[in-house]
Design an enzyme around this catalytic site. Structure first.
Site, PDB file in Angstrom:
ATOM      1  N   ARG A  35       0.834  -1.211   0.000  1.00  0.00           N
ATOM      2  CA  ARG A  35       0.000   0.000   0.000  1.00  0.00           C
ATOM      3  C   ARG A  35       0.856   1.244   0.000  1.00  0.00           C
ATOM      4  O   ARG A  35       1.910   1.276   0.626  1.00  0.00           O
ATOM      5  CB  ARG A  35      -0.794   0.053   1.313  1.00  0.00           C
ATOM      6  CG  ARG A  35      -2.134  -0.571   1.265  1.00  0.00           C
ATOM      7  CD  ARG A  35      -2.969  -0.029   2.445  1.00  0.00           C
ATOM      8  NE  ARG A  35      -4.112  -0.892   2.639  1.00  0.00           N
ATOM      9  CZ  ARG A  35      -4.134  -1.929   3.460  1.00  0.00           C
ATOM     10  NH1 ARG A  35      -3.089  -2.216   4.197  1.00  0.00           N
ATOM     11  NH2 ARG A  35      -5.209  -2.681   3.554  1.00  0.00           N
ATOM     12  N   LEU A  38       0.642   4.243   4.621  1.00  0.00           N
ATOM     13  CA  LEU A  38       1.163   3.421   5.717  1.00  0.00           C
ATOM     14  C   LEU A  38       0.078   3.236   6.789  1.00  0.00           C
ATOM     15  O   LEU A  38      -0.886   3.975   6.835  1.00  0.00           O
ATOM     16  CB  LEU A  38       2.404   4.085   6.319  1.00  0.00           C
ATOM     17  CG  LEU A  38       3.560   4.335   5.338  1.00  0.00           C
ATOM     18  CD1 LEU A  38       4.746   4.971   6.054  1.00  0.00           C
ATOM     19  CD2 LEU A  38       3.992   3.046   4.648  1.00  0.00           C
ATOM     20  N   CYS A  42      -5.247  -1.887  10.251  1.00  0.00           N
ATOM     21  CA  CYS A  42      -5.766  -1.161  11.413  1.00  0.00           C
ATOM     22  C   CYS A  42      -6.106   0.282  11.054  1.00  0.00           C
ATOM     23  O   CYS A  42      -7.206   0.758  11.306  1.00  0.00           O
ATOM     24  CB  CYS A  42      -4.741  -1.195  12.536  1.00  0.00           C
ATOM     25  SG  CYS A  42      -5.102  -0.062  13.875  1.00  0.00           S
ATOM     26  N   GLY A 180     -21.458 -13.943  11.941  1.00  0.00           N
ATOM     27  CA  GLY A 180     -20.398 -13.898  12.955  1.00  0.00           C
ATOM     28  C   GLY A 180     -20.594 -12.710  13.881  1.00  0.00           C
ATOM     29  O   GLY A 180     -20.516 -11.563  13.455  1.00  0.00           O
ATOM     30  N   ILE A 184     -15.907  -7.552  14.790  1.00  0.00           N
ATOM     31  CA  ILE A 184     -16.259  -6.838  13.555  1.00  0.00           C
ATOM     32  C   ILE A 184     -17.766  -6.820  13.339  1.00  0.00           C
ATOM     33  O   ILE A 184     -18.355  -5.764  13.072  1.00  0.00           O
ATOM     34  CB  ILE A 184     -15.550  -7.481  12.338  1.00  0.00           C
ATOM     35  CG1 ILE A 184     -14.034  -7.276  12.463  1.00  0.00           C
ATOM     36  CG2 ILE A 184     -16.061  -6.892  11.025  1.00  0.00           C
ATOM     37  CD1 ILE A 184     -13.213  -7.828  11.322  1.00  0.00           C
ATOM     38  N   GLU A 203     -24.908 -16.189  14.516  1.00  0.00           N
ATOM     39  CA  GLU A 203     -23.701 -16.623  15.243  1.00  0.00           C
ATOM     40  C   GLU A 203     -23.770 -18.127  15.441  1.00  0.00           C
ATOM     41  O   GLU A 203     -24.787 -18.665  15.863  1.00  0.00           O
ATOM     42  CB  GLU A 203     -23.594 -15.864  16.578  1.00  0.00           C
ATOM     43  CG  GLU A 203     -22.561 -16.386  17.565  1.00  0.00           C
ATOM     44  CD  GLU A 203     -21.125 -16.416  17.026  1.00  0.00           C
ATOM     45  OE1 GLU A 203     -20.658 -15.389  16.524  1.00  0.00           O
ATOM     46  OE2 GLU A 203     -20.495 -17.498  17.107  1.00  0.00           O
ATOM     47  N   VAL A 237     -24.688 -21.172   8.973  1.00  0.00           N
ATOM     48  CA  VAL A 237     -24.984 -20.723   7.606  1.00  0.00           C
ATOM     49  C   VAL A 237     -24.616 -21.850   6.653  1.00  0.00           C
ATOM     50  O   VAL A 237     -23.541 -22.438   6.763  1.00  0.00           O
ATOM     51  CB  VAL A 237     -24.177 -19.454   7.277  1.00  0.00           C
ATOM     52  CG1 VAL A 237     -24.471 -18.981   5.872  1.00  0.00           C
ATOM     53  CG2 VAL A 237     -24.497 -18.362   8.280  1.00  0.00           C
ATOM     54  N   HIS A 444     -13.601  11.325  42.142  1.00  0.00           N
ATOM     55  CA  HIS A 444     -15.052  11.290  42.194  1.00  0.00           C
ATOM     56  C   HIS A 444     -15.613  12.570  41.598  1.00  0.00           C
ATOM     57  O   HIS A 444     -15.102  13.649  41.905  1.00  0.00           O
ATOM     58  CB  HIS A 444     -15.530  11.169  43.653  1.00  0.00           C
ATOM     59  CG  HIS A 444     -17.021  11.239  43.768  1.00  0.00           C
ATOM     60  ND1 HIS A 444     -17.833  10.178  43.416  1.00  0.00           N
ATOM     61  CD2 HIS A 444     -17.857  12.246  44.155  1.00  0.00           C
ATOM     62  CE1 HIS A 444     -19.098  10.525  43.611  1.00  0.00           C
ATOM     63  NE2 HIS A 444     -19.137  11.768  44.059  1.00  0.00           N
TER      64      HIS A 444
END
Ligand code: NAI
Length: 456
Positions: A35, A38, A42, A180, A184, A203, A237, A444
């Protein structure tokens, strides 16, 4: 120049941190990435853009749900301009990525763009913009991971998508099916549900966010259901067909067949290490039974002078784990001693609303190891700051060893759980007890008092 002390392949949070740290230790460094931008997954298509979208959509929800009760009168119904939200997200990504380029320049890290392949004996060939060959005394593999595809429903980028496309939809899909319910699926499902999609998650396991204890996951699920997301647990699935522009997904739940018709399907069933086309085998780098690069405890691969870090190797696939390993490897290459990372104390966070965060052992894991535990819980509903901030949902849970009192694990579901978990990690790193947390004075009113109350 084409000879370096270290060549780092992959410029994500593992690779660029390793490069910068090695440069700081006085080594000459090349950093190679396909790429141009940079920051890896993430920064470009993961943690950062998702957090930008989560923030925008959270603001919208707060306007819609909390403005009136806080005395704020809005001129009309607040709505989201999706292209503007996406432009804000991209602006943040570009700024951070530009920042890494600048840091590399300042540190004299040579950044090369192209696909790197190992040629053996410290040699690397680069194909692409900066094509050529370089050599290095040590090589660090930090090529990260990619979304796992379900064999019967390959990604087509339009109907069947991965997180990459779900971070850049041009418009709000009417219906979004998510396969899932891990980090993500829950985060991107939340984003699009807040913007008006009808979001359904399937799930395979009996609980969502399966790395947390069942009471934490159940609590989170209840909150998300209130926000309009629906869940089918223990659902497998089995197929997918694209018809008339829609995806029809078939699944099996409790022996019954069910089908879902949807505009888009987000497949978020995990990620797998990027090990292909690197020349690993030829260089003598081996893989384990899960397809990860095999290393020793100090992250050396089987090939002399080649190291591996981050999503490529064992342990949780998290940016901060890659970063931590990156520093340790740079230190070792520079000839310093660096102890192995304790995977158990790497915090895991899901940035839903409320957030969930955990570190150390869950109650289930501790009991499975035969440890007799003491569990302390405290609720956000009894915390002044939480009530004052429209954040009364959530709790903190501390698990300690009954015999030694040592703190074993902490899980928090609630606002700012991602920030609060840092205190728990610090106490566990120093071998602290729940009493140690209770004895520390907490400001507090703050949400951190929930952790203190659970410790008490
Ligand atoms: P994940 O491993 O977190 O969750 C995948 C989920 O899919 C699990 O609950 C699993 O039981 C389920 N699953 C697997 N196969 C299935 C099937 N055929 N049908 C239905 N369910 C199925 O993976 P995810 O969410 O794709 O994330 C990938 C990686 O990225 C993870 O390691 C995650 O930790 C990391 N990540 C971390 C984030 C964070 O730190 N907030 C955010 C996003 C990703």
């Amino acid at each position: 120049m084409s000879n370096y002390d270290i060549a780092v392949i992959g410029a994500g949070p593992g690779g660029y941190v390793c490069a910068l740290h090695a440069a700081k230790l006085g080594l000459s460094v090349a950093l190679v990435d396909e790429r141009e931008a940079l920051g890896g997954t993430c920064l470009n298509i993961g943690c950062i853009p998702s957090k930008a979208l989560l923030h925008s959509s959270e603001l919208l929800t707060a306007m819609q749900n909390d403005a009136a009760a806080n005395g704020i009168a809005l001129a009309g119904v607040p709505t989201m301009d999706v292209p503007l939200m996406m432009a804000r997200k991209q602006g943040i990504v570009d700024k951070l990525s530009g920042g890494i380029s600048m840091l590399c320049k300042q540190a004299k890290v040579r950044v090369l763009q192209g696909h790197a392949t190992l040629l053996g004996s410290g040699k690397i060939s680069i194909a692409g913009k900066d094509a050529g060959e370089i050599t290095a005394k040590d090589i660090v593999l930090a090529t990260g991971s990619s979304p796992v595809e379900l064999p019967f429903m390959p990604f087509d980028g339009k109907r069947v998508v991965s997180s990459t496309e779900a971070l850049s939809f041009e418009a709000v899909p009417e219906k979004l099916l998510v396969i899932g319910a891990g980090a993500i699926g829950l985060e991107l499902g939340s984003v699009w549900a807040r913007l008006g999609s009808e979001v359904t998650l399937l799930e395979f396991l009996p609980q969502i966010a399966p790395t947390f204890d069942a009471d934490v996951s159940k609590y989170l699920q209840r909150m998300l259901v209130k926000q309009g997301l629906s869940f089918h647990l223990e659902t497998k699935v089995t197929g997918c067909e694209v018809k008339d522009g829609n995806a029809i997904v078939s699944a099996e739940k409790g022996g019954n067949a069910i089908t879902f018709e949807t505009d888009k399907v987000l497949v978020s069933v995990g990620r797998r290490p990027n090990t292909a086309k690197l020349g690993l085998e030829e260089a003598g780098v081996t893989l384990d039974e899960k397809g990860r690069v095999e290393t020793d405890a100090e992250l050396r691969t089987k090939a002399a002078g080649i190291w591996a870090i981050g999503d490529l190797v064992a342990g949780p696939m998290l940016a901060h784990k890659a970063e931590a390993e990156a520093r340790l490897v740079a230190e070792r290459i520079a000839g310093r001693k660096a102890p192995p990372l304790n995977h158990e104390l790497i915090p895991g966070v899901v940035y839903t609303s409320p957030e969930v965060a955990g570190a150390g052992l869950t109650e289930t894991q501790a009991k499975a190891r035969g440890i007799e535990v003491k569990v302390g819980k405290a609720y956000y509903a009894a915390n002044g700051r939480a009530l004052a901030s429209d954040a009364a949902d959530g709790f903190a849970k501390l698990i300690s060893d009954k015999a030694s009192e040592r703190l074993l694990g902490v899980q928090i579901v609630g606002q700012s759980a991602s920030e609060l978990i840092a205190e728990a990690v610090a106490h566990m790193e120093y071998g602290g007890s729940a009493e140690d947390i209770a004895l520390c004075v907490h400001a507090h009113p703050t949400l951190s008092e929930v952790l203190k109350a659970a410790a008490e």
